[in-house]
Structures are given as structure tokens and as C-alpha cells.
Design a protein around this motif. Structure first.
Motif, mmCIF file in Angstrom:
data_model
loop_
_atom_site.group_PDB
_atom_site.id
_atom_site.type_symbol
_atom_site.label_atom_id
_atom_site.label_comp_id
_atom_site.label_asym_id
_atom_site.label_seq_id
_atom_site.Cartn_x
_atom_site.Cartn_y
_atom_site.Cartn_z
ATOM 1 N N TYR A 126 0.885 -1.259 -0.012
ATOM 2 C CA TYR A 126 -0.106 0.085 0.059
ATOM 3 C C TYR A 126 1.005 1.427 -0.168
ATOM 4 C CZ TYR A 126 -3.564 3.357 0.652
ATOM 5 O OH TYR A 126 -4.340 4.521 0.852
ATOM 6 N N PRO B 296 0.614 5.327 -0.162
ATOM 7 C CA PRO B 296 -0.225 6.500 -0.007
ATOM 8 C C PRO B 296 -0.065 7.575 -1.111
ATOM 9 C CG PRO B 296 0.715 6.192 2.215
ATOM 10 C CD PRO B 296 1.529 5.340 1.311
ATOM 11 N N SER C 246 -2.573 2.023 -4.837
ATOM 12 C CA SER C 246 -2.362 3.563 -4.584
ATOM 13 C C SER C 246 -3.573 4.357 -4.912
ATOM 14 C CB SER C 246 -1.077 4.107 -5.171
ATOM 15 O OG SER C 246 -0.751 5.321 -4.625
ATOM 16 N N GLY D 64 -7.382 3.102 -3.200
ATOM 17 C CA GLY D 64 -6.874 3.924 -1.982
ATOM 18 C C GLY D 64 -7.664 3.155 -0.531
ATOM 19 N N GLY D 65 -7.071 3.937 0.538
ATOM 20 C CA GLY D 65 -8.033 3.549 1.930
ATOM 21 C C GLY D 65 -8.412 2.218 2.277
ATOM 22 N N GLY E 169 -0.029 4.288 5.943
ATOM 23 C CA GLY E 169 -1.395 4.789 5.635
ATOM 24 C C GLY E 169 -1.901 5.620 6.590
ATOM 25 N N ASN E 170 -2.948 6.226 6.464
ATOM 26 C CA ASN E 170 -3.756 7.128 7.440
ATOM 27 C C ASN E 170 -4.196 6.010 8.256
ATOM 28 O OD1 ASN E 170 -6.125 6.012 6.374
ATOM 29 N ND2 ASN E 170 -6.482 7.895 5.243
ATOM 30 N N VAL F 164 -6.580 3.360 7.023
ATOM 31 C CA VAL F 164 -5.721 2.118 6.496
ATOM 32 C C VAL F 164 -5.068 1.426 7.619
ATOM 33 C CG1 VAL F 164 -3.713 1.849 5.198
ATOM 34 C CG2 VAL F 164 -5.092 3.212 4.205
#
Length: 425
Positions: free
Chosen positions: A124, A126, A155, A183-184, A208-209, A212
Motif C-alpha cells: 500500500y 499513500p 495507491s 486507496g484507503g 497509511g492514514n 488504513v
């Protein structure tokens, strides 16, 4: 930014806490997306891409034409920089290859290990506030060296349905099998469960955030392995009166610009260093394009004045930083006593930026104190080790009675009998 002078050891527990979000609060949202992707596949992935990334896609996969086009969209200087970094990362990770040896543990009892690549891995990367093409290299290069047969990269696309060309160029250079415009949470779900377009993988890597991170933790409970628990990025600097305040400030700010929840610490026994460092931080901050994000991170960054060298070492091992920079006259001696850190940068001319991009070490590292128990991503992250053993007739006669006694005392008669039969034969 907080300045703390001579904290008592009772205060250390609060000082080593990170500004990390408890991702369990997000699990309701995460579970909903995961469940829908598991049931509906590509349909749900596209629906959530439209909701979260504001883009409606007909095809989730990056085409060969798009990969070729990406190469023409980035500068020759960036292409060369990516190739140089890739070469250094290859060199460092290739030397980690495992060579198993056969060992005779008892007469006639031979044991050994074989390293086997994880067949399918998911990466993954970002693409939100910054296109992290360096992360492509850090994950895909060791995966390819390890021998992973399928390397799937996800991505998030922009509103035109495109992934940043530097990410695509790095993916092609590093040998990624498939690049997906996802994403996410939905990207983690697609790689964990598999969809019509995206294959299920056996292990997921990458930052990731908080969504994620929560999704990775949830799917790791029973569906797929993950690289490590993740949190906001962090750096600790140990410095003395010989250190350059401008260098320290630049390291502080390079960490803080990662995100509003990043953290930087300076530990020192030199009171005279504090004011010059603070002055340099404010001076350099005004030049940064990501000043707003960096200022938010500085709100939970700290300068901590400690009594002596022993406190520096003990506090550092308690904090267990993701990145540790040591800028002292005796940095090698200090480094020898560090037990908990993700990656260590020694001396005045070794910024964290070198490890983030191009020196060769991996920048995917344990955060939030996990360096007490976890390593950063390395070649071993992409392999599993299978043990083998071969026992001769003489070997089972020599070792058999030991096994029989242990099995009998654990009250496992079938285990004991399996050995008895062979000894009688």
C-alpha cells in the motif's frame, strides 16, 4: 513545542506517550467497508473510490500504456535519483539473503532451514498529501529480491483517475506485477479478500492514514498477515554541545512535515543548545511549503534536558524511537548501548532523509514504541523459513527413548507409540 528541564523518572511515562489516535474508534466504519468489498468485490471498491477519492473508474488496474506514459512525465533528474536509490536499496537488502546450513543435533538426526518467499504480497502506497514513490522502492525491491511471485501495489488515484507518475515509474523499475488505482480501506480489503480484478495476497505492507492502519489491524486478525503495527512517524535526536543547531532543527522539521500527528524529540544534557535550536526551528519553518502541517506537529514535539549520559540512554530505550539521530562527540559509544530503535543515524552528516530515500536501509519502521519488539521491514519480512529434519535408523534408536519419556509424561500415548514402532522395526 514543549521544553522540559530535568524531568523526574516518574514523569518519563507521560513524556514517551505519542500523539497517536486510538484506531479502535474507527472499527465500525472500517468493518462496513471491509464487509462490502468482501461480498461485492470490484463493485464495492469502485463505489468507495467514488465516495472517498471523488473519482469514478471503469478499470481499477493501471495499464501498460499508463506505465509507459508515466516515464515521459517525470524529469530525467528524478528518474536517475529513483534508479540510484533503487540500486542502493538492492545492495543493502541483497546482503541479507539467508544461507541455511544442515546441522546434526544428535548422531543420525539432521535438521535445517530453507527460506521461501511469500508467494503473493500486497503493497500500500499513500498518495494523498505527498506521493510516496520512495515507499514503492522500499517495499517492492526487497519483495523482488526475496522472490515473491506476485507483487500487487495499491495507491489512490487523483480526481482524473491517475496515479502520480513517479509512483508508477518506481513501480515499473522495482518489478511490481500489478498496480491498482485503489486507496484507503477498500484497498486493504481488496488485497485481503481478493476481488474480480485484484488478487488476494498473503501479507500486506505499507503505511497509511488511521483508516488504513485500522483496516490492516482488522484483517490481520484472521485473514492476512501485515508488516507491523503502524502509527504516526517520529524521530528522536540526541545531541550535545558539539552538535550544529541548524542540523538538529532541519531533522526536527523534516520529521514534523510528515503529518500533523508526527513527533520529534530532542534529548540533550547541554542547556546551551536549547535556545539556538528553537531559534533555528522558527527560522527554517518559515521557508517550508508544508508550514501549516509542520506547525501542528510541532505542538506535540519536545526538547528534554536530562541530567547525564545515563539518562539519555535509559530514556531513549524507554521511548524506542522509530528514527534515532545521534549527534554527539561520542556517537558510536552511545549507539552501542541503544537497544530499542527502528533505525539509527550516526554523526552530523547522516540526516534521517538519507534513510528515507537513498542510503539503502529501509524506511518502513516500527512506530509508537513497537521498536521494543519489532524490526523494520527487511528481506526476512518477505520470506518464511521452513524447517526440515531427517532421522536415520541409528538416529531414532539414539533419540527415541528421550522422545518416548517426554511423550509419556505429557500423557500423549500416540506420540510415544509412533516412536516405539520405529524403534522396534
Amino acid at each position: 513545542m514543549e521544553i522540559i528541564r530535568y524531568p523526574s523518572e516518574e514523569q518519563w511515562a507521560s513524556l514517551i506517550k505519542r500523539p497517536a489516535l486510538d484506531v479502535t474508534d474507527l472499527f465500525d466504519t472500517v468493518r462496513t467497508v471491509l464487509d462490502e468489498v468482501r461480498k461485492e468485490g470490484d463493485v464495492a471498491v469502485k463505489r468507495y473510490g467514488e465516495k472517498f477519492d471523488q473519482v469514478a473508474l471503469s478499470d481499477l488496474l493501471v495499464s501498460a500504456d499508463e506505465l509507459d506514459e508515466a516515464e515521459s512525465l517525470i524529469s530525467p533528474a528524478l528518474k536517475q535519483a529513483i534508479r540510484t536509490a533503487k540500486s542502493n536499496i538492492e545492495t543493502f537488502h541483497a546482503m541479507q539473503q539467508f544461507e541455511g546450513e544442515k546441522i546434526e543435533t544428535s548422531p543420525g538426526v539432521v535438521c535445517w532451514q530453507k527460506a521461501v518467499a511469500i508467494e503473493k504480497v500486497g503493497l500500500y502506497v499513500p498518495g494523498g498529501t505527498a506521493p510516496l514513490f520512495s515507499t514503492v522502492l522500499m517495499l517492492a525491491v526487497p519483495a523482488r529480491i526475496a522472490g515473491c511471485k506476485e507483487i500487487v501495489l495499491c495507491s489512490p488515484p487523483n480526481k482524473e483517475g491517475k496515479i502520480h507518475p513517479a509512483i508508477l515509474f518506481a513501480a515499473k523499475e522495482a518489478g511490481v506485477s500489478m498496480v491498482c488505482k485503489v486507496g484507503g480501506i477498500q484497498a486493504i480489503a481488496a488485497m485481503a479478500y481478493g476481488t474480480q480484478s485484484i488478487p488476494k495476497v498473503y501479507k500486506i505492507f505499507g503505511p497509511g492514514n488511521q483508516y488504513v492502519t485500522a483496516a490492516k489491524q482488522w484483517v490481520s486478525l484472521k485473514e492476512v498477515a501485515i508488516d507491523m503495527p503502524a502509527g504516526p512517524s517520529e524521530v528522536e535526536v540526541i545531541a550535545d554541545e558539539t552538535a550544529d543547531p541548524a542540523f538538529i532543527a532541519s531533522d526536527f522539521l523534516s520529521q514534523a512535515e510528515h503529518g500533523a500527528d508526527s513527533q520529534a524529540l530532542l534529548l540533550t544534557t547541554a542547556e546551551s543548545l536549547i535556545d539556538p535550536v528553537v531559534e533555528e526551528i522558527h527560522k527554517q519553518l518559515n521557508r517550508l511549503p508544508r508550514k501549516a502541517i509542520t506547525e501542528k506537529a510541532l505542538a506535540h514535539c519536545r526538547i528534554i534536558l536530562l541530567k547525564d549520559r545515563e539518562e539519555l540512554i535509559r530514556f531513549t530505550n524507554a521511548y524506542a524511537p522509530e528514527h534515532l539521530i545521534i549527534q554527539t562527540a561520542d556517537y558510536r559509544e552511545l549507539a552501542d548501548r541503544i537497544e530499542n530503535a527502528g533505525s539509527v543515524f550516526l554523526g552530523p552528516y547522516t540526516p534521517e532523509s538519507a534513510g528515507d530515500y537513498a542510503s539503502g536501509t529501509n524506511h518502513t519502521l516500527p512506530t509508537n514504541g513497537y521498536a521494543r519488539a519489532y524490526s523494520g521491514v527487511n528481506l526476512d519480512s518477505f520470506i518464511k523459513k521452513i524447517t526440515f529434519q531427517e532421522i536415520s535408523h541409528a538416529g531414532i534408536l539414539g533419540l527415541g527413548e528421550t522422545i518416548r519419556i517426554m511423550a509419556e509424561n505429557e500423557e500423549l500415548e500416540a506420540h510415544r507409540h509412533a516412536v516405539t514402532l520405529r524403534m522396534k522395526k
